[in-house]
Design a protein around this motif. Structure first.
Motif, PDB file in Angstrom:
ATOM      1  N   MET A   1       0.793  -1.223   0.000  1.00  0.00           N
ATOM      2  CA  MET A   1       0.000   0.000   0.000  1.00  0.00           C
ATOM      3  C   MET A   1       0.826   1.275   0.000  1.00  0.00           C
TER       4      MET A   1
ATOM      5  N   ASN B   1      -8.661  -4.034  -2.242  1.00  0.00           N
ATOM      6  CA  ASN B   1      -7.921  -3.096  -3.097  1.00  0.00           C
ATOM      7  C   ASN B   1      -6.411  -3.312  -3.102  1.00  0.00           C
TER       8      ASN B   1
ATOM      9  N   PRO C   1      -4.766  -1.336  -7.145  1.00  0.00           N
ATOM     10  CA  PRO C   1      -5.543  -0.098  -7.259  1.00  0.00           C
ATOM     11  C   PRO C   1      -6.255   0.043  -8.606  1.00  0.00           C
TER      12      PRO C   1
ATOM     13  N   ARG D   1     -10.891  -2.706  -8.485  1.00  0.00           N
ATOM     14  CA  ARG D   1     -11.457  -2.687  -7.136  1.00  0.00           C
ATOM     15  C   ARG D   1     -11.629  -4.126  -6.669  1.00  0.00           C
TER      16      ARG D   1
ATOM     17  N   ARG E   1     -11.120  -7.465  -3.852  1.00  0.00           N
ATOM     18  CA  ARG E   1     -10.963  -7.897  -2.459  1.00  0.00           C
ATOM     19  C   ARG E   1     -10.480  -9.329  -2.520  1.00  0.00           C
TER      20      ARG E   1
ATOM     21  N   SER F   1     -20.685   5.753  -0.520  1.00  0.00           N
ATOM     22  CA  SER F   1     -19.312   5.219  -0.549  1.00  0.00           C
ATOM     23  C   SER F   1     -18.718   5.141   0.863  1.00  0.00           C
TER      24      SER F   1
ATOM     25  N   GLY G   1     -17.129   1.676   2.111  1.00  0.00           N
ATOM     26  CA  GLY G   1     -15.750   1.611   2.602  1.00  0.00           C
ATOM     27  C   GLY G   1     -15.684   1.111   4.026  1.00  0.00           C
TER      28      GLY G   1
ATOM     29  N   ARG H   1      -7.119   5.117   3.652  1.00  0.00           N
ATOM     30  CA  ARG H   1      -7.739   4.230   2.661  1.00  0.00           C
ATOM     31  C   ARG H   1      -9.154   4.671   2.302  1.00  0.00           C
TER      32      ARG H   1
ATOM     33  N   GLY I   1      -8.328   7.378  -0.182  1.00  0.00           N
ATOM     34  CA  GLY I   1      -7.671   6.916  -1.403  1.00  0.00           C
ATOM     35  C   GLY I   1      -8.461   5.893  -2.203  1.00  0.00           C
ATOM     36  N   GLU I   2      -9.164   4.998  -1.492  1.00  0.00           N
ATOM     37  CA  GLU I   2      -9.826   3.889  -2.194  1.00  0.00           C
ATOM     38  C   GLU I   2     -11.325   4.084  -2.352  1.00  0.00           C
ATOM     39  N   TYR I   3     -11.937   4.882  -1.474  1.00  0.00           N
ATOM     40  CA  TYR I   3     -13.400   5.065  -1.545  1.00  0.00           C
ATOM     41  C   TYR I   3     -13.784   6.531  -1.767  1.00  0.00           C
ATOM     42  N   ASN I   4     -12.723   7.364  -1.970  1.00  0.00           N
ATOM     43  CA  ASN I   4     -12.932   8.772  -2.290  1.00  0.00           C
ATOM     44  C   ASN I   4     -13.853   9.468  -1.281  1.00  0.00           C
TER      45      ASN I   4
END
Length: 525
Positions: free
Chosen positions: A59, A306, A309, A312, A314, A412, A416, A453, A456-459
């Protein structure tokens, strides 16, 4: 095809590397991968300016901090063995993830910094290994720097961890004067930087442990002293016992320097001789599943979102306990008694992920997950239902109220929050009446990673309001009266809707138990 399950299982060696941060765990992992040909060059976490980061760190936040946050899995072949390394996060705040990872291995390698000795984190992880009774091997690192006396380090190992130790080799000098190792187990001397002499790396010793050939190392004033010290230690110290190693009662100790790649290969060769192949796993009904059983079984010890990147995704990490895995097979999920087809699976290499076609007991595979799995799930084939023992679950000590900064991003935010909770990185609670979200963690860094995260990942930007340390205690729903709640003991529900109190401190909890003596409080469900 000539696939021999028993032979394949016997080749497997699955272990975790545990250590305190900065003891050199990532460096030693990389050297092991180099020997196995899994990577072509050793990246180092320290090389921040060059962007040449360790291959096992995924990460962004890890690259910024130079710590391993996720337990990555690496596989390689060495001699006739198939080696699976689980790299555990060394940072103290990631203990919960690390504890679960230790349930998925057959042995552990403890890396200790020769200057610092045993640190608090190492002790905690060591205790989990002891609880499982798995073999523990010790690598005392950074001999190329000045450190503590080897004998002092062995004494500390025995006193602090209450385990017997047996030195497999003994250092000749230390720091700038580090000349090599007296390899007790192989009865030879291993030369540090042999290019300074005639290029010979190993010098054989005779039956009396003497160096017969003429070599400049013999002229060193410390050489005879080291040989005498080691002999004395072996006479007065613990006896070497394979049985005690297997039961986790005695740890073989290796000295070396991972950074200069000295002593690592000797360690790997010897470790693979004594590290166990996969053994039977206990089930909830007190039975056992043999690794040689034809029916497939495994348990999920980690879920990671994630990892790539660009997609998306898991991934649920599965430790295979029995049978053999093949892509496209059908398995049962014991928690829901439902059938799942395992089409998408991955195996982990140091710098790539490859589709895995086949795997056996001892291997770790990754299953692409759309929200089907939970940590601790068992998957199996065959008529008999299999359910492995529960993984350890740790009660958080730090708590934060959490909300989405932008109300429009609620969707979101929920996604997340739920995904990161399913990974087991944080625990999620809701206040009983107002349903405010509270997240709990074992350490502060987990909150930072969560925030990073979510953004970064779920805005989704989150607002986190610290509640400080609390003592979480569960209560039987039948004994619950909402009036029991106060500002000093917040009533909440966990993610499974079970009620619990978050007590301000021990005093508040004692006051509660005095007032409601009939109410039973549990630290774990």
């Amino acid at each position: 095809m000539g696939f021999n399950q028993q032979k394949e299982v016997e080749r497997r060696r699955t272990f975790a590397i545990i250590s305190h941060p900065d003891a050199g765990k990532t460096t030693i992992t990389e050297q092991l991968l180099l020997f196995g040909g899994a990577i072509r060059s050793a990246g180092t976490v320290k090389g921040k300016k060059t962007g040449n980061f360790a291959k096992s760190d995924w990460m962004d936040i890890e690259k910024q901090r130079g710590i391993s946050v996720t337990s990555s899995v690496m596989q390689f072949d060495f001699e006739d063995k198939r080696v699976n390394i689980l790299d555990t996060p060394g940072h103290e705040d990631f203990s919960e993830d690390t504890y679960r990872t230790l349930m998925a291995v057959d042995s552990a390698v403890m890396v200790i910094d020769s200057a610092k000795g045993i640190e608090a984190q190492t002790k905690k992880l060591f205790q989990v290994c002891r609880m499982r009774g798995i073999p523990i091997f010790t690598f005392i690192n950074k001999l190329d720097r000045d450190g503590r006396e080897p004998l002092e380090l062995l004494e500390e190992l025995e006193e602090v961890l209450e385990i017997e130790s047996y030195p497999m080799n003994w250092p000749i000098g230390m720091g700038k004067g580090f000349e090599g190792l007296y390899d007790i187990f192989n009865n030879r001397v291993e030369i540090h930087r042999p290019e300074r002499y005639d290029g010979e790396r190993f010098l054989p010793l005779n039956e009396n442990h003497e160096l017969e050939i003429d070599h400049p190392i013999k002229q060193l004033s410390i050489f005879d002293q080291v040989m005498d010290d080691a002999e004395l230690l072996l006479e007065a110290g613990n006896e070497f016992s394979e049985e005690k190693i297997a039961n986790g009662q005695l740890t073989p100790v290796f000295f070396g320097s991972a950074l200069t790649n000295f002593g690592v290969e000797t360690f790997l060769e010897t470790f693979l001789k004594f590290a166990p192949a996969p053994s039977a796993h206990k089930t909830k009904d007190e039975g056992e599943v043999s690794p040689y059983s034809e029916d497939f079984s495994g348990f999920i010890f980690k879920i990671q979102a994630n990892m790539n990147p660009a997609h998306r995704d898991r991934i649920a990490f599965v430790r295979i306990c029995s049978g053999s895995f093949s892509r496209g097979m059908d398995v049962q999920l014991s928690r829901e008694s439902k059938k799942i087809k395992l089409n998408n699976s991955t195996q982990f290499m140091a710098d790539s992920r490859e589709q895995v076609e086949e795997a056996v007991a001892g291997d770790i595979i990754g299953l692409y997950d759309t929200g089907t799995y939970q940590i601790g799930d068992t998957i199996y084939t065959g008529k008999e239902k299999v359910e492995f023992e529960d993984l350890p679950h740790f009660t958080p000590e730090l708590f934060m109220r959490v909300t989405a900064k932008n109300v429009m991003k609620q969707k979101s935010f929920y996604k997340g929050l739920n995904q990161l909770v399913q990974e087991g990185a944080i625990q999620l609670y809701k206040t009983y009446l107002t349903e405010d979200f509270i997240i709990g963690a074992v350490g502060q860094l987990q909150f930072e990673v969560f925030k990073h995260r979510m953004q970064g990942e779920y805005n989704t930007e989150v607002i986190m309001d610290p509640m400080g340390t609390k003592i979480a205690r569960w209560i039987n729903p039948e004994q619950l009266d909402e009036k029991m709640s106060s500002s000093r003991n917040i009533l909440a529900r966990d993610r499974f809707d079970q009620p619990l109190f978050l007590f301000e401190n021990q005093f508040a909890m004692r006051w509660f138990t005095d007032k409601y003596p009939e109410v039973e409080l549990k630290s774990l469900l």
